[in-house]
Design a protein around this motif. Sequence first.
Motif, PDB file in Angstrom:
ATOM      1  N   SER A 273      25.946  42.744  16.934  1.00 37.49           N
ATOM      2  CA  SER A 273      26.879  43.829  17.262  1.00 37.49           C
ATOM      3  C   SER A 273      26.198  44.873  18.140  1.00 37.49           C
ATOM      4  O   SER A 273      26.814  45.405  19.072  1.00 37.49           O
ATOM      5  N   ASP A 274      24.908  45.157  17.880  1.00 37.29           N
ATOM      6  CA  ASP A 274      24.171  46.098  18.725  1.00 37.29           C
ATOM      7  C   ASP A 274      24.018  45.550  20.148  1.00 37.29           C
ATOM      8  O   ASP A 274      24.160  46.283  21.131  1.00 37.29           O
ATOM      9  N   PHE A 275      23.717  44.255  20.241  1.00 36.30           N
ATOM     10  CA  PHE A 275      23.559  43.630  21.547  1.00 36.30           C
ATOM     11  C   PHE A 275      24.884  43.643  22.314  1.00 36.30           C
ATOM     12  O   PHE A 275      24.929  43.936  23.517  1.00 36.30           O
ATOM     13  N   MET A 276      25.972  43.343  21.625  1.00 33.99           N
ATOM     14  CA  MET A 276      27.285  43.346  22.263  1.00 33.99           C
ATOM     15  C   MET A 276      27.662  44.761  22.709  1.00 33.99           C
ATOM     16  O   MET A 276      28.204  44.959  23.795  1.00 33.99           O
ATOM     17  N   LEU A 277      27.357  45.756  21.861  1.00 36.05           N
ATOM     18  CA  LEU A 277      27.655  47.142  22.216  1.00 36.05           C
ATOM     19  C   LEU A 277      26.833  47.567  23.420  1.00 36.05           C
ATOM     20  O   LEU A 277      27.352  48.174  24.367  1.00 36.05           O
ATOM     21  N   MET A 278      25.531  47.243  23.406  1.00 33.29           N
ATOM     22  CA  MET A 278      24.656  47.624  24.513  1.00 33.29           C
ATOM     23  C   MET A 278      25.114  47.006  25.821  1.00 33.29           C
ATOM     24  O   MET A 278      25.258  47.700  26.840  1.00 33.29           O
ATOM     25  N   THR A 279      25.361  45.702  25.827  1.00 31.71           N
ATOM     26  CA  THR A 279      25.732  45.037  27.074  1.00 31.71           C
ATOM     27  C   THR A 279      27.085  45.529  27.587  1.00 31.71           C
ATOM     28  O   THR A 279      27.275  45.684  28.794  1.00 31.71           O
ATOM     29  N   GLY A 280      28.003  45.782  26.670  1.00 34.23           N
ATOM     30  CA  GLY A 280      29.305  46.286  27.088  1.00 34.23           C
ATOM     31  C   GLY A 280      29.204  47.655  27.738  1.00 34.23           C
ATOM     32  O   GLY A 280      29.814  47.919  28.786  1.00 34.23           O
ATOM     33  N   GLU A 281      28.420  48.553  27.129  1.00 34.45           N
ATOM     34  CA  GLU A 281      28.278  49.905  27.669  1.00 34.45           C
ATOM     35  C   GLU A 281      27.465  49.913  28.961  1.00 34.45           C
ATOM     36  O   GLU A 281      27.813  50.604  29.921  1.00 34.45           O
ATOM     37  N   LEU A 282      26.372  49.145  29.003  1.00 35.29           N
ATOM     38  CA  LEU A 282      25.551  49.124  30.209  1.00 35.29           C
ATOM     39  C   LEU A 282      26.294  48.494  31.380  1.00 35.29           C
ATOM     40  O   LEU A 282      26.090  48.881  32.539  1.00 35.29           O
ATOM     41  N   ASN A 283      27.152  47.527  31.090  1.00 35.66           N
ATOM     42  CA  ASN A 283      27.984  46.952  32.149  1.00 35.66           C
ATOM     43  C   ASN A 283      28.802  48.018  32.840  1.00 35.66           C
ATOM     44  O   ASN A 283      28.860  48.106  34.077  1.00 35.66           O
ATOM     45  N   LYS A 284      29.443  48.879  32.055  1.00 36.50           N
ATOM     46  CA  LYS A 284      30.276  49.940  32.618  1.00 36.50           C
ATOM     47  C   LYS A 284      29.422  50.999  33.321  1.00 36.50           C
ATOM     48  O   LYS A 284      29.794  51.504  34.388  1.00 36.50           O
ATOM     49  N   LEU A 285      28.280  51.330  32.731  1.00 33.63           N
ATOM     50  CA  LEU A 285      27.376  52.296  33.360  1.00 33.63           C
ATOM     51  C   LEU A 285      26.905  51.802  34.723  1.00 33.63           C
ATOM     52  O   LEU A 285      26.939  52.548  35.712  1.00 33.63           O
ATOM     53  N   LEU A 286      26.451  50.556  34.794  1.00 36.20           N
ATOM     54  CA  LEU A 286      25.946  50.020  36.053  1.00 36.20           C
ATOM     55  C   LEU A 286      27.052  49.966  37.111  1.00 36.20           C
ATOM     56  O   LEU A 286      26.807  50.267  38.289  1.00 36.20           O
ATOM     57  N   LYS A 287      28.236  49.578  36.707  1.00 32.90           N
ATOM     58  CA  LYS A 287      29.360  49.531  37.644  1.00 32.90           C
ATOM     59  C   LYS A 287      29.634  50.928  38.220  1.00 32.90           C
ATOM     60  O   LYS A 287      29.788  51.093  39.433  1.00 32.90           O
ATOM     61  N   ASP A 288      29.680  51.935  37.343  1.00 32.91           N
ATOM     62  CA  ASP A 288      29.948  53.302  37.804  1.00 32.91           C
ATOM     63  C   ASP A 288      28.815  53.837  38.674  1.00 32.91           C
ATOM     64  O   ASP A 288      29.051  54.558  39.649  1.00 32.91           O
ATOM     65  N   LEU A 289      27.574  53.483  38.328  1.00 36.61           N
ATOM     66  CA  LEU A 289      26.434  53.970  39.100  1.00 36.61           C
ATOM     67  C   LEU A 289      26.433  53.373  40.503  1.00 36.61           C
ATOM     68  O   LEU A 289      26.177  54.077  41.490  1.00 36.61           O
ATOM     69  N   VAL A 290      26.701  52.079  40.600  1.00 33.41           N
ATOM     70  CA  VAL A 290      26.766  51.437  41.924  1.00 33.41           C
ATOM     71  C   VAL A 290      27.868  52.075  42.764  1.00 33.41           C
ATOM     72  O   VAL A 290      27.683  52.340  43.960  1.00 33.41           O
ATOM     73  N   GLU A 291      29.006  52.357  42.150  1.00 37.87           N
ATOM     74  CA  GLU A 291      30.092  53.023  42.880  1.00 37.87           C
ATOM     75  C   GLU A 291      29.675  54.422  43.332  1.00 37.87           C
ATOM     76  O   GLU A 291      29.993  54.854  44.448  1.00 37.87           O
ATOM     77  N   ALA A 292      28.941  55.150  42.481  1.00 35.06           N
ATOM     78  CA  ALA A 292      28.484  56.495  42.837  1.00 35.06           C
ATOM     79  C   ALA A 292      27.499  56.461  44.001  1.00 35.06           C
ATOM     80  O   ALA A 292      27.343  57.458  44.714  1.00 35.06           O
ATOM     81  N   LEU A 293      26.859  55.317  44.200  1.00 34.84           N
ATOM     82  CA  LEU A 293      25.905  55.159  45.296  1.00 34.84           C
ATOM     83  C   LEU A 293      26.539  54.461  46.500  1.00 34.84           C
ATOM     84  O   LEU A 293      25.836  53.919  47.351  1.00 34.84           O
ATOM     85  N   GLY A 294      27.851  54.463  46.543  1.00 41.63           N
ATOM     86  CA  GLY A 294      28.553  53.951  47.719  1.00 41.63           C
ATOM     87  C   GLY A 294      28.896  52.487  47.686  1.00 41.63           C
ATOM     88  O   GLY A 294      29.403  51.936  48.670  1.00 41.63           O
ATOM     89  N   GLY A 295      28.608  51.815  46.578  1.00 42.80           N
ATOM     90  CA  GLY A 295      28.902  50.386  46.477  1.00 42.80           C
ATOM     91  C   GLY A 295      27.685  49.539  46.794  1.00 42.80           C
ATOM     92  O   GLY A 295      26.658  50.026  47.273  1.00 42.80           O
ATOM     93  N   GLN A 296      27.791  48.250  46.524  1.00 40.97           N
ATOM     94  CA  GLN A 296      26.673  47.334  46.714  1.00 40.97           C
ATOM     95  C   GLN A 296      26.644  46.784  48.130  1.00 40.97           C
ATOM     96  O   GLN A 296      27.681  46.419  48.686  1.00 40.97           O
ATOM     97  N   LEU A 297      25.457  46.729  48.714  1.00 42.98           N
ATOM     98  CA  LEU A 297      25.271  46.034  49.982  1.00 42.98           C
ATOM     99  C   LEU A 297      25.225  44.543  49.716  1.00 42.98           C
ATOM    100  O   LEU A 297      24.532  44.081  48.797  1.00 42.98           O
ATOM    101  N   THR A 298      25.942  43.778  50.504  1.00 38.79           N
ATOM    102  CA  THR A 298      25.940  42.326  50.326  1.00 38.79           C
ATOM    103  C   THR A 298      24.916  41.696  51.262  1.00 38.79           C
ATOM    104  O   THR A 298      24.306  42.376  52.103  1.00 38.79           O
ATOM    105  N   GLU A 299      24.764  40.371  51.145  1.00 37.94           N
ATOM    106  CA  GLU A 299      23.829  39.665  52.015  1.00 37.94           C
ATOM    107  C   GLU A 299      24.171  39.860  53.480  1.00 37.94           C
ATOM    108  O   GLU A 299      23.298  39.931  54.349  1.00 37.94           O
TER     109      GLU A 299
END
Length: 307
Positions: A273-299
């Motif tokens: 349950s801790d692992f599921m909670l961590m991955t779920g929250e970090l998924n959303k954090l990383l998505k928001d952080l990438v958006e705050a930095l203008g989005g991801q550069l692709t290949e």
Amino acid sequence: MWFKNLQIYRLPAPWAVNADQLETWLAPQAFAACSSLDMQSQGWLSPRGNERLTHVVNQQILLQLSTEKKLLPATVINQVSKARAVEMEEQQGFAPGRKQMKELKEQVTDELLPRAFSIQRSTWAWIDPVNGWLVVDAGSASKAEEVLKLLIKGIPKFPLETLRTVRSPLSAMTEWLVADEAPGGFGIDQDTELRASGEGKATVRYTRHALEAEDVRRHIEAGKQCTRLAMTWDSRISFVLTETMTLKRIAPLDVLKEDSDNMTKNDDERFDSDFMLMTGELNKLLKDLVEALGGQLTENDGSGKAG
């Protein structure tokens, strides 16, 4: 369980791989303890102490890289070698030369190695094949590289990319401080580091200290840029963002701790349950952080391949 540091990489989303395939690919690199003559051993270890090298919860995959290293300081080898060299000089009538000393040190090392103490450390990695993340819990890129090298060696055509964003963390963090405002969903905390780019690289650090906007702007106007910034995401997770896109000092805040406490069961269920909670929250954090930095550069925007 919560990762303390995040070294972040990208995979295709979704990545068509399952735990059984990973087991097959990683099995040849399973951890084996050092033999009497090994200085170091490294390989995959079961995250939950069973036969599985992968631990899967809600399609999220947890890996554990184990490294065992013998503690045999060079000072000990040199001390014993010098004593042996004195004995050798008495026997042969002249001091051993450079080649003899090299051979002597190698012999001493082989003799001492079986009696050397060893230490073992673990490096954890999380693979999200659904959203395309590979995250290594390591404070330095070199520790993460140990994980990447084994994955690249074991997985055929491993489709790994470095996470690159339109705006660099360096410029974005500096702009946030100048504006005295974090992007939506984020808050600026009291730790930061400002560093000049000149030869002296003059550095100013604030630790648990209120950031006075005017003071910060004065440093930035003098040529300094923000290289580390403590932040809070959605009042749920605090972290420090660095100029290299590493997240350090990850800490779940009270609201998440309460969620975790409410799920308390036996040890295995709590771990999952801790692992599921961590991955779920970090998924959303990383998505928001990438958006705050203008989005991801692709290949197509440039070279993004890792390794």
